[in-house]
Design an enzyme around this catalytic site. Structure first.
Site, PDB file in Angstrom:
ATOM      1  N   ASP A 140     -54.494 -98.697  61.333  1.00 43.61           N
ATOM      2  CA  ASP A 140     -56.045 -98.769  61.484  1.00 43.61           C
ATOM      3  C   ASP A 140     -55.973 -99.807  59.731  1.00 43.61           C
ATOM      4  O   ASP A 140     -55.035 -99.309  58.760  1.00 43.61           O
ATOM      5  CB  ASP A 140     -56.605 -97.385  60.815  1.00 43.61           C
ATOM      6  CG  ASP A 140     -58.688 -97.566  60.698  1.00 43.61           C
ATOM      7  OD1 ASP A 140     -58.852 -98.559  61.115  1.00 43.61           O
ATOM      8  OD2 ASP A 140     -59.124 -96.464  61.386  1.00 43.61           O
ATOM      9  N   GLU A 142     -56.415-105.531  58.065  1.00 48.98           N
ATOM     10  CA  GLU A 142     -56.388-106.576  58.626  1.00 48.98           C
ATOM     11  C   GLU A 142     -55.568-106.845  56.728  1.00 48.98           C
ATOM     12  O   GLU A 142     -55.450-108.207  56.733  1.00 48.98           O
ATOM     13  CB  GLU A 142     -58.692-106.224  57.833  1.00 48.98           C
ATOM     14  CG  GLU A 142     -58.740-106.422  59.234  1.00 48.98           C
ATOM     15  CD  GLU A 142     -58.964-104.914  59.317  1.00 48.98           C
ATOM     16  OE1 GLU A 142     -59.722-104.409  60.018  1.00 48.98           O
ATOM     17  OE2 GLU A 142     -58.643-103.991  58.044  1.00 48.98           O
ATOM     18  N   ASP A 173     -65.251-101.100  64.049  1.00 52.32           N
ATOM     19  CA  ASP A 173     -66.184-100.590  64.195  1.00 52.32           C
ATOM     20  C   ASP A 173     -67.378-100.770  64.877  1.00 52.32           C
ATOM     21  O   ASP A 173     -67.921-101.452  63.750  1.00 52.32           O
ATOM     22  CB  ASP A 173     -65.927 -99.690  62.639  1.00 52.32           C
ATOM     23  CG  ASP A 173     -65.181 -98.850  62.124  1.00 52.32           C
ATOM     24  OD1 ASP A 173     -64.260 -98.914  63.268  1.00 52.32           O
ATOM     25  OD2 ASP A 173     -64.796 -99.163  61.052  1.00 52.32           O
TER      26      ASP A 173
END
Length: 950
Positions: free
Chosen positions: A557, A560, A634
């Site tokens: 997760d 980025e 998300d």
């Protein structure tokens, strides 16, 4: 005139004329050619190199001055083919480099490159004379260049790929795409054209692609207040959205620019209360330019926009998690268009409005790449006979996509989040009790103690025996378990201290004392994935703490890296400074690639017999070689968000990475679904139903999101159509495993793409170029998601081919027509292309329950058909060394003959004997999709060729 002066002038003129007349020098190289441009045409001289990679791939590099510096690319891993040959054909004006499949011509003065086929037909050309530029820049005290390369086409094509984006756009002609890794936005610098070429842009910095012209602030338009005053819009702030007539502040505003974290606090008036209030901007817009103006929004909360009294935007996104939207509007010169923008922030939130001026006719047929930081322009031109060959070229450059473990193609259940060991075991038990097929259950974040993020240790109060939990999942419930790991460490814990001692951490967030959103808020940072030792250290940590317990796969997760959500690119670069390789400006977008690399290489070295599987929220060009699948982040739980995933998934897949997925049901949920009344509950069930139907036909089938819980038995009771629909498609997915696993095998062995834009398979049908809500799942199945509430039929297009069959009824349809397809609550329209072979296996509860000893072959006639049934051991890498089989199956339309060919290859414990049940579906013989009724023919296959007549 003085004779000496006259002579000097003549000599000067002759010399200058001679310099202008002589083309610049070039150098033949072992791998291509190097040319130096004429500064009279390019302002400053620079070097251009053409390098032959394969017969259909040419690398172009360009740099100011006389030197092309060898670069250690993070993206490419190719090996040069042996025996490559090409010709260099010079003339006064140009240099021609000709391979066996492609011609590249450099203008000897401007350095501009034109690509043509072997017949001289233009494919793509760099713009000249000013399509390439180098602007000096400095980052972290180092010399860089801001780089731009523009291309010109002849029109009539569409551009796809470029990663995953949430604006609902499929064809990027005339659109701008930003490469800045962010939650829901994934940067992949690979563009593919419907004219069968691709550009891989090898740069990791902040980049724009497509229409690279600047976006303008709102104030660059002609603005008028609601009273007609020129120069601004009227902004009205009300602190109670239920009583918007009670105005807190009214003022003139000429920009709406709250795109990044903290900007709304600065730019909203102190008297305004964002948590309960509403803002309205009113007035008129005008432009001296006639044509389509593109309005680019970024929004959190609820936003509505009216232009000329028409509602053109009505969106919602959770306040902390902004989303993009694009609105086109045709302006006539000088025309005043009434505008109203209504925004409900729902707390500290985001709203930004920028616009882009109309394209000229010339600009409509051009695209480019513009990067903030680099040492030189570096891109690869890939050409093919079709789009699959172009994507194969991308993978030649950036690496093969390993085959996912077979279980990954089954159903995954997840939620945000299973908080205890009991919850996760009870969920697996309930699926097995209800006989709902499932293969993977996911343990999301925060299984650790609250203050110990990054420890990779289970909280013993909630997970007292993780080893036993995992063992039960494996042995009793026959499920795999995936676990969330973040590259994040809380200040002061043991793992943080170890990484800090080794200088493996980014320290700016620590220096800023930036707290996160957990409990009282904790100070944290991420490790530097560009540091090879740090990558190994991170693997060693999760191996020791987690993998040794029996974990099967990794959920990576915030990759980025999302050190702090929704920050500007400038802030992100500060947070990542310094990286082990150099300036964060240069390496900004490549973090997820390196993060995946560490875990992939770590697990393969530690446990070489088990396939690595990674699910990561972000990726980059080359991520596929590290067994990385990407999910769309998300996203919101709305019908609009569901529709946007169709284009997002197709473009991502056409970027060269074959494994993509999404949160079925969306992640962040509107309040009406959190505590729904009866009406809202039924809408929630409908949304989950339609999304699950769609989700069963993407590469990876998984459900995840915030409350309400996403398990189907928590969505609806057994007698509800939502429940029945989910179970139907879940079981159908498992019966289609011979088809789906073959697609996975092709994706490695043949560089295939599973989720396919229609232009890939129907390249001659121009009607498909802009269809963003249909796609092919493999070579045979046309998928048509239903994305509107209470919709029971949908408009769709059947691309030009030999014909189409309704999957469920077997009804025949002519191709090349628009139809209105039935879409009852429990069914999504699915069509099968004439000339298809669909293999179906047995009903399963999990992928390894039993081998497909009986396979049903549905033959959809009307054209010749073929299918290569692929099988291997399903969990290891032996297929890399030839341990797999292919059973070629063909149907000849003219003779109505089916040939099951000689089995090619072998592997341990393969089925040596099986039964094929054969059904013939013809235009005049509709056949219901019922895989357990009597078949037309049945044959026993033992690896030797069989010929079956109709």
């Amino acid at each position: 005139m003085n004779l000496r002066l006259l002579l000097f002038s003549v000599l000067t003129f002759v010399t200058t004329f001679d310099l202008m007349a002589k083309p610049p020098a070039y150098i033949k190289l072992p791998d291509g050619v190097l040319l130096y441009t004429d500064s009279l045409f390019t302002d400053v001289p620079y070097a251009v190199k053409l390098e032959v990679i394969t017969d259909n791939i040419i690398r172009v590099t360009a740099a100011p001055g006389k030197e092309i510096v060898p670069a250690n690319s993070l993206v490419t891993v190719y090996q040069k083919q042996a025996g490559l040959t090409w010709d260099i054909l010079p003339s006064e004006e140009s240099l021609v480099l000709k391979t066996k499949k492609l011609i590249a011509t450099i203008n000897r003065r401007t350095g501009a490159v034109t690509f043509t086929d072997l017949h001289g037909k233009k494919i793509l050309a760099e713009k000249q004379p000013s399509g390439r530029s180098f602007q000096k820049a400095i980052f972290d005290g180092q010399r860089y260049y801001s780089l731009t390369q523009s291309f010109q086409t002849d029109g009539g094509e569409a551009w796809y790929g470029l990663g995953q984006h949430q604006d609902g756009v499929l064809n990027y002609q005339g659109q701008q795409v930003s490469f800045f890794q962010n939650n829901t936005e994934v940067a992949i610098p690979f563009l593919i054209s419907s004219k069968n070429y691709g550009i891989l842009w090898d740069n990791y910095s902040l980049t724009k692609a497509g229409d690279i012209r600047p976006l303008h602030q709102l104030g660059a338009m002609q603005l008028y207040s609601k009273k007609g005053e020129k120069g601004w819009l009227t902004a009205t702030y009300a602190n109670d959205l239920h009583n918007p007539q009670i105005v807190s502040v009214e003022r003139a505003e000429s920009s709406i620019n709250m795109e990044y974290l903290g900007e709304s606090k600065i730019r909203l008036p102190e008297e305004f209360t964002p948590a309960s209030g509403m803002v309205t901007w009113e007035g008129m817009l005008a432009s001296d330019l006639t044509g389509i103006h593109q309005f680019h929004f970024v929004y959190g909360g609820a936003v509505k926009v009216w232009l000329n009294g028409k509602l053109v935007l009505d969106r919602w996104r959770k306040a902390w998690n902004p989303a993009p939207a694009i609105i086109p509007w045709n302006f006539n010169k000088g025309e005043k268009v009434p505008v109203k923008i209504e925004w409900i922030p729902e707390g500290e939130s985001y709203l930004s409005l920028k616009w882009q001026e109309p394209l000229t006719e010339d600009q409509k047929n051009s695209f480019g790449f513009s990067s903030e930081a680099g040492k030189q322009i570096d891109y690869y031109f890939v050409y093919g006979d079709n789009m699959d060959e172009v994507i194969s070229g991308y993978r030649t450059l950036t690496g093969k996509a390993p085959i996912v473990p077979k279980w990954a193609l089954g159903f995954w259940q997840s939620r945000e989040r299973y908080k205890t060991q009991e919850e996760i075991l009870a969920t697996a038990a309930e699926f097995r009790k209800r006989q709902i097929p499932i293969d993977n259950i996911v343990l999301d974040w925060s299984y650790w103690k609250e203050a110990e993020w990054g420890s990779q240790e289970f909280d013993e109060k909630r997970f007292p025996s993780p080893d036993s939990m995992i063992s039960l999942l494996h042995k009793k419930y026959n499920t795999q378990i995936m676990i969330s790991v973040w590259p994040k460490f809380y200040d002061g814990i043991s793992a943080y201290n170890n990484f800090d001692r080794n200088e493996w951490l980014y320290k700016r967030n620590i220096a800023d004392q930036q707290r996160d959103w957990i409990g009282k808020g904790y100070i944290s940072t991420f490790y530097d994935a560009f540091n090879s030792s740090a990558r190994k250290g991170f693997w060693d940590l999760i191996n020791q703490k987690i993998y040794t317990k029996g974990i099967d796969a990794w959920w990576m997760d915030a990759s980025e890296p999302d050190i702090l959500s929704n920050v500007s690119p400038e802030k992100r670069k500060l947070q990542m400074t310094p990286t082990a390789l150099g300036s964060a400006a240069e390496y900004l977008n490549a973090y997820p690639l390196q993060n995946a690399k560490g875990i992939y290489e770590g697990q393969r070295a530690t446990d070489p017999g088990k396939r690595v599987f990674l699910l990561t929220r972000s990726g980059f060009a080359g991520s596929q070689r590290y067994a990385a699948a990407i999910w769309s982040g998300d996203i919101g739980s709305t019908w609009v968000d569901m529709k946007a995933q169709i284009a997002a998934g197709v473009n991502f897949s056409m970027s060269g990475l074959p494994y993509w997925t999404m949160d079925i049901g969306g992640f962040v949920v509107p309040q009406k679904f959190e505590k729904p009344n009866a009406e809202n509950l039924e809408e929630w069930r409908a949304l989950m139903t339609r999304w699950s139907q769609f989700g069963a036909f993407v590469p990876l089938f998984r459900s995840h999101g915030q409350f309400p819980f996403r398990e189907v038995f928590n969505t609806a009771p057994e007698d509800h159509p939502a429940y029945k629909s989910f179970v139907y498609y879940d079981k159908l997915r498992y019966r289609m495993l011979p088809y789906i696993y073959s697609l996975a095998g092709w994706s490695y062995h043949n560089d295939y793409t599973i989720m396919r834009g229609l232009a890939m398979d129907f390249s001659k049908d121009t009607a498909v170029l802009n269809i963003a809500d249909q796609y092919m799942f493999g070579p045979s199945i046309l998928v048509n998601p239903v994305y509107e509430y209470k919709q029971t039929q949908r408009d769709m297009y059947l691309p030009v081919c030999a014909g189409w069959y309704d999957l469920y009824s077997g009804k025949w349809y002519n191709a090349g027509q628009k139809i209105v397809a039935a879409a009852p609550y429990e069914r999504m329209p699915l069509f099968v292309k004439a000339g298809s072979i669909l293999p179906f296996g047995p009903e399963l509860q999990y992928t390894s329950e039993k081998q497909p000893a009986i396979i049903t072959l549905n033959i959809y006639t009307g054209a010749d058909a073929s299918f290569n049934l692929y099988e291997d051991e399903g969990t290891n890498y032996n297929y890399e060394n030839g341990a797999y089989t292919i059973i070629p199956i063909k149907y000849d339309e003219k003779t109505a003959t089916i040939t099951i060919g000689n089995r090619q290859g072998s592997f341990k414990n393969m089925l040596k004997k099986r039964t094929f049940r054969i059904n013939m579906i013809t235009p005049d013989k509709a056949r219901q999709l019922d895989l357990d009724t009597k078949c037309d023919k049945e044959v026993v296959y033992e690896g030797k060729p069989l010929i079956i007549k109709k």
